[in-house]
Design a protein around this motif. Structure first.
Motif, PDB file in Angstrom:
ATOM      1  N   LEU A  29     -13.239   6.351 -23.060  1.00 42.67           N
ATOM      2  CA  LEU A  29     -12.157   5.583 -23.303  1.00 42.67           C
ATOM      3  C   LEU A  29     -11.345   5.971 -24.488  1.00 42.67           C
ATOM      4  CD1 LEU A  29     -13.903   1.847 -23.015  1.00 42.67           C
ATOM      5  CD2 LEU A  29     -12.454   3.032 -21.381  1.00 42.67           C
ATOM      6  N   TYR A  30     -11.883   6.462 -25.679  1.00 41.89           N
ATOM      7  CA  TYR A  30     -11.405   6.743 -26.571  1.00 41.89           C
ATOM      8  C   TYR A  30     -10.285   8.214 -26.389  1.00 41.89           C
ATOM      9  CZ  TYR A  30     -12.792   3.419 -29.813  1.00 41.89           C
ATOM     10  OH  TYR A  30     -13.051   1.922 -30.395  1.00 41.89           O
ATOM     11  N   TRP A  59      -0.756  -5.603 -26.664  1.00 37.88           N
ATOM     12  CA  TRP A  59      -1.068  -6.965 -27.017  1.00 37.88           C
ATOM     13  C   TRP A  59      -2.396  -7.544 -26.170  1.00 37.88           C
ATOM     14  CZ3 TRP A  59       0.579 -10.896 -30.201  1.00 37.88           C
ATOM     15  CH2 TRP A  59       0.177 -12.197 -29.944  1.00 37.88           C
ATOM     16  N   ASN A  60      -2.260  -7.518 -24.905  1.00 35.60           N
ATOM     17  CA  ASN A  60      -3.398  -7.864 -24.120  1.00 35.60           C
ATOM     18  C   ASN A  60      -4.621  -7.204 -24.562  1.00 35.60           C
ATOM     19  OD1 ASN A  60      -2.024  -9.713 -22.429  1.00 35.60           O
ATOM     20  ND2 ASN A  60      -0.727  -8.119 -21.844  1.00 35.60           N
ATOM     21  N   CYS A  61      -4.762  -5.967 -24.772  1.00 39.11           N
ATOM     22  CA  CYS A  61      -5.953  -5.385 -24.965  1.00 39.11           C
ATOM     23  C   CYS A  61      -6.269  -5.784 -26.430  1.00 39.11           C
ATOM     24  CB  CYS A  61      -5.998  -3.903 -24.861  1.00 39.11           C
ATOM     25  SG  CYS A  61      -5.660  -3.374 -23.478  1.00 39.11           S
ATOM     26  N   GLY A  62      -5.492  -5.982 -27.504  1.00 40.02           N
ATOM     27  CA  GLY A  62      -5.856  -6.571 -28.644  1.00 40.02           C
ATOM     28  C   GLY A  62      -6.564  -7.989 -28.623  1.00 40.02           C
ATOM     29  N   TYR A  63      -5.891  -8.677 -27.676  1.00 45.28           N
ATOM     30  CA  TYR A  63      -6.318 -10.100 -27.332  1.00 45.28           C
ATOM     31  C   TYR A  63      -7.723  -9.973 -26.682  1.00 45.28           C
ATOM     32  CZ  TYR A  63      -6.700 -14.881 -25.590  1.00 45.28           C
ATOM     33  OH  TYR A  63      -6.902 -15.975 -25.491  1.00 45.28           O
ATOM     34  N   TYR A  75     -12.209  -2.221 -26.056  1.00 44.53           N
ATOM     35  CA  TYR A  75     -10.694  -2.441 -25.959  1.00 44.53           C
ATOM     36  C   TYR A  75      -9.752  -2.063 -27.020  1.00 44.53           C
ATOM     37  CZ  TYR A  75     -13.259  -5.223 -22.705  1.00 44.53           C
ATOM     38  OH  TYR A  75     -14.016  -5.705 -21.595  1.00 44.53           O
ATOM     39  N   ILE A  76     -10.179  -1.676 -27.989  1.00 44.54           N
ATOM     40  CA  ILE A  76      -9.398  -1.059 -29.220  1.00 44.54           C
ATOM     41  C   ILE A  76      -8.870   0.138 -28.691  1.00 44.54           C
ATOM     42  CG2 ILE A  76      -9.722  -0.158 -31.609  1.00 44.54           C
ATOM     43  CD1 ILE A  76     -10.152  -3.143 -31.726  1.00 44.54           C
ATOM     44  N   PRO A  77      -9.441   0.978 -28.065  1.00 45.47           N
ATOM     45  CA  PRO A  77      -8.575   2.477 -27.867  1.00 45.47           C
ATOM     46  C   PRO A  77      -7.387   2.020 -26.953  1.00 45.47           C
ATOM     47  CG  PRO A  77     -10.476   2.531 -26.844  1.00 45.47           C
ATOM     48  CD  PRO A  77     -10.752   1.203 -27.814  1.00 45.47           C
ATOM     49  N   ALA A  78      -7.335   1.035 -26.037  1.00 45.81           N
ATOM     50  CA  ALA A  78      -6.095   0.762 -25.154  1.00 45.81           C
ATOM     51  C   ALA A  78      -5.208  -0.018 -26.026  1.00 45.81           C
ATOM     52  CB  ALA A  78      -6.485  -0.115 -23.850  1.00 45.81           C
ATOM     53  N   ALA A  79      -5.663  -0.712 -27.081  1.00 51.59           N
ATOM     54  CA  ALA A  79      -4.747  -1.536 -27.906  1.00 51.59           C
ATOM     55  C   ALA A  79      -3.982  -0.425 -28.733  1.00 51.59           C
ATOM     56  CB  ALA A  79      -5.260  -2.583 -28.713  1.00 51.59           C
ATOM     57  N   VAL A  80      -4.821   0.369 -29.444  1.00 49.55           N
ATOM     58  CA  VAL A  80      -4.182   1.387 -30.252  1.00 49.55           C
ATOM     59  C   VAL A  80      -3.115   2.320 -29.430  1.00 49.55           C
ATOM     60  CG1 VAL A  80      -4.671   3.524 -31.704  1.00 49.55           C
ATOM     61  CG2 VAL A  80      -6.176   1.267 -31.891  1.00 49.55           C
ATOM     62  N   ALA A  81      -3.598   2.680 -28.254  1.00 49.29           N
ATOM     63  CA  ALA A  81      -2.777   3.614 -27.210  1.00 49.29           C
ATOM     64  C   ALA A  81      -1.386   2.843 -26.952  1.00 49.29           C
ATOM     65  CB  ALA A  81      -3.441   4.150 -26.300  1.00 49.29           C
ATOM     66  N   GLY A  82      -1.428   1.557 -26.734  1.00 50.55           N
ATOM     67  CA  GLY A  82      -0.277   0.777 -26.656  1.00 50.55           C
ATOM     68  C   GLY A  82       0.693   0.787 -27.840  1.00 50.55           C
ATOM     69  N   VAL A  83       0.165   0.543 -28.968  1.00 45.83           N
ATOM     70  CA  VAL A  83       0.877   0.739 -30.314  1.00 45.83           C
ATOM     71  C   VAL A  83       1.664   2.143 -30.186  1.00 45.83           C
ATOM     72  CG1 VAL A  83       0.891   0.597 -32.659  1.00 45.83           C
ATOM     73  CG2 VAL A  83      -0.368  -1.150 -31.095  1.00 45.83           C
ATOM     74  N   LEU A  84       0.807   2.948 -30.025  1.00 46.87           N
ATOM     75  CA  LEU A  84       1.446   4.560 -29.938  1.00 46.87           C
ATOM     76  C   LEU A  84       2.261   4.840 -28.963  1.00 46.87           C
ATOM     77  CD1 LEU A  84      -1.942   6.135 -30.868  1.00 46.87           C
ATOM     78  CD2 LEU A  84      -0.109   6.024 -32.379  1.00 46.87           C
ATOM     79  N   ILE A  85       2.252   4.148 -27.855  1.00 45.94           N
ATOM     80  CA  ILE A  85       3.191   4.515 -26.670  1.00 45.94           C
ATOM     81  C   ILE A  85       4.503   3.599 -27.223  1.00 45.94           C
ATOM     82  CG2 ILE A  85       3.564   3.560 -24.339  1.00 45.94           C
ATOM     83  CD1 ILE A  85       0.878   4.048 -23.899  1.00 45.94           C
TER      84      ILE A  85
END
Length: 162
Positions: free
Chosen positions: A54-55, A105-109, A130-140
Motif C-alpha cells: 500500500l505504501y 479527505w475520505n481516506c483520512g476520515y 489508510y494513511i498512505p492513500a491520504a498522504v498520496a491524495g495530499v501529494l496529488i
C-alpha cells in the motif's frame, strides 16, 4: 521555489518507495524461509507485506502524477488546436486535483474512524492501512497545483529524476 519543494517531495517519495520495496522483499523472503525451511510461518510477515505494498503503491502513484506518468489521451490533445489543448490540460489537472483532494479527505476520515481497531498480527492501528492513500491524495493535490502553475507560466514540469 514551489517546484523545488515538489521535486524534493517527489524524490523523497521515490527513495521511501525504494526502501519500502526492499523491506517488502525482506518480509516476503522471511515468510518463505519460515514456511519452507523452519516449517513455522511467521503470521506478521504477510500483513507487513500487504501494508508495504500500500505504501509503495501510493507513493508511486503520487510521483506518477507529478511526472505525468499516468495514462492519458495525449494523442487527442496533440491533434487539437492550441487553445482547446490548453483548456483541456487545465481541466485534466483540475480534475486530478479534485480527485486527490477527495482521496485525501475520505481516506483520512476512514483512517480516523478505524484508528481504535488493531491489526491482530502487527499490533498496530488499522488506520495505518489508510494513511498512505491520504498522504498520496495530499501529494496529488500539491503536484496538480504545480502542473496548473506551470501551464499558466507556459512551461513543463521537469521529471523528478532530472
Amino acid at each position: 521555489m514551489y517546484t523545488t519543494l515538489c521535486r524534493r517531495l517527489a524524490r523523497a517519495c521515490m527513495w521511501l518507495g525504494i526502501a519500502g520495496i526492499v523491506a517488502l522483499i525482506c518480509a516476503v523472503s522471511w515468510q518463505v524461509f519460515g514456511r519452507y525451511v523452519l516449517n513455522n510461518t511467521p503470521t506478521w510477515a504477510e500483513s507487513l507485506a500487504l501494508l508495504l505494498v500500500l505504501y509503495v503503491t501510493m507513493l508511486g502513484t503520487a510521483v506518477g502524477v507529478r511526472d505525468a506518468g499516468h495514462i492519458g489521451l495525449e494523442s487527442l490533445l496533440i491533434l487539437a488546436p492550441e487553445r482547446i489543448r490548453l483548456r483541456m490540460e487545465y481541466l485534466i489537472h483540475a480534475l486530478v486535483l479534485l480527485f486527490g483532494a477527495a482521496m485525501a479527505w475520505n481516506c483520512g476520515y476512514l483512517a480516523l474512524s478505524v484508528w481504535s481497531y488493531r491489526l491482530p498480527t502487527l499490533w498496530i492501528s488499522e488506520g495505518w492501512k489508510y494513511i498512505p492513500a491520504a498522504v498520496a491524495g495530499v501529494l496529488i493535490v500539491l503536484f496538480s497545483i504545480e502542473h496548473l502553475m506551470a501551464l499558466a507560466q507556459g512551461r513543463e514540469v521537469e521529471p523528478s529524476w532530472n
